[in-house]
Design a protein around this motif. Structure first.
Motif, mmCIF file in Angstrom:
data_model
loop_
_atom_site.group_PDB
_atom_site.id
_atom_site.type_symbol
_atom_site.label_atom_id
_atom_site.label_comp_id
_atom_site.label_asym_id
_atom_site.label_seq_id
_atom_site.Cartn_x
_atom_site.Cartn_y
_atom_site.Cartn_z
ATOM 1 N N CYS A 19 0.803 -1.210 0.000
ATOM 2 C CA CYS A 19 0.000 0.000 0.000
ATOM 3 C C CYS A 19 0.836 1.260 0.000
ATOM 4 O O CYS A 19 0.524 2.201 -0.666
ATOM 5 C CB CYS A 19 -0.946 -0.004 1.193
ATOM 6 N N ASP A 201 -8.267 0.314 0.570
ATOM 7 C CA ASP A 201 -7.831 -0.075 1.910
ATOM 8 C C ASP A 201 -8.984 0.213 2.860
ATOM 9 O O ASP A 201 -9.606 1.277 2.793
ATOM 10 C CB ASP A 201 -6.599 0.725 2.335
ATOM 11 N N HIS A 253 -6.209 -4.522 2.525
ATOM 12 C CA HIS A 253 -6.180 -4.167 1.097
ATOM 13 C C HIS A 253 -7.073 -5.113 0.285
ATOM 14 O O HIS A 253 -6.768 -6.292 0.145
ATOM 15 C CB HIS A 253 -4.732 -4.225 0.590
HETATM 16 ZN ZN LIG Z 1 -3.640 -0.908 -0.284
#
Ligand SMILES: [Zn+2]
Length: 282
Positions: A19, A201, A253
């Motif tokens: 991420c 996310d 995620h």
């Molecule tokens: Zn992510």
């Protein structure tokens, strides 16, 4: 200078989070070697094995792998090699496999980004990371609504991220801590799934809206792990699959790929990389 730094970075090897952190060259995905078949929507379909119908009901990996899973060729990456990097030529593909081996073009900006009507960790601020591609945004809204019906409150934390933003994050980090440390902390531009507009996310109040591994053990994280596929999302970086995805476990995620493929991946406990190893192109 920027380009030189990036090329140097892309040859660095290590495992970290997808991420925000850096990514390594991951070249163990025998992605394009398979042949693949699909239904009208272009999504993968499973064809039963006629000689042993009982075995079809067994959803373990062995019996599943005996079934023919097919997918229209438009859902496979088309690749061009640029300076030793494999660049995806059809980044609009909702099933694009973006990882340490296959990167997005610098110029790729999804054309249908919208703001899903869900709760965000940052409230009503109008910022890029609230955006997703239309199809994924609609699916996210359905998923969040169904969660509420099940007593689960979710918060979207970070969706779309542009190549330029990722690059600015990366170079700011280089200026701050130097190249070696920067590559361990910030993702290399083009290799973030967030640039597709298909990833989100997700967190919860209990996790203070933060992106934590503990989220996976919370009721919200467990609900998502069990139900996301019904809305076309997969937990993209599962625990125990680090050597396949090239990333650490990321409980937060989730990546949209469509219901059919997401369901197959969920039932077989595969990753997107493993799915593309097995699915046959038609
Ligand atoms: Zn992510």
């Amino acid at each position: 200078m920027k380009k030189l730094i990036l090329l140097g970075v892309m040859s660095t090897l290590f495992l970290t989070t997808a991420c925000a952190r850096s990514e390594t060259i991951f070249d163990k995905v025998p992605f394009l070697k398979n042949i693949v078949q699909n239904d009208k929507n272009g999504q993968a379909v499973e064809e039963p094995i006629e000689e042993n119908p009982i075995e079809q009901k067994n959803d373990d990996l062995n019996s599943q792998s005996k079934q023919e899973i097919t997918l229209n060729d438009i859902f496979f990456n088309q690749i061009k090699e640029v300076n030793g990097q494999k660049i995806i030529l059809n980044p609009d593909n909702t099933m694009a496999l973006v990882n340490k081996q296959f990167g997005l073009p610098e110029t790729f900006l999804p054309s249908d980004l919208v703001r899903p009507k869900v709760n965000f960790s940052f409230g009503n601020q109008k910022i890029d990371k609230s955006l997703m591609r239309k199809e994924a945004a609609v699916a996210l809204e359905k998923m969040f609504k169904e969660a509420v019906r099940n007593g689960i409150e979710l918060f979207a934390v970070s969706g779309y991220r542009s190549y330029d933003y990722q690059e600015s994050l990366f170079h700011a980090e280089v200026d701050k801590v130097g190249l070696d440390k920067a590559v361990e902390a910030v993702a290399v531009p083009g290799q973030s799934e967030h640039q597709t507009g298909l990833a989100m996310d997700i967190s919860s109040r209990a996790e203070n809206m933060l992106l934590t591994a503990e989220f996976g053990n919370s009721k919200e994280g467990k609900w998502l792990t069990e139900n996301a596929h019904r809305f076309g999302f997969i937990l993209r970086y599962p625990k125990g699959k680090e050597s396949i995805t090239g990333y650490q476990y990321e409980a937060w995620h989730f990546r949209y790929i469509g219901i059919n493929a997401a369901t197959i991946i969920h039932e077989n406990k595969w990753t997107l990389e493993e799915y593309f190893q097995i699915v046959k192109k038609v």
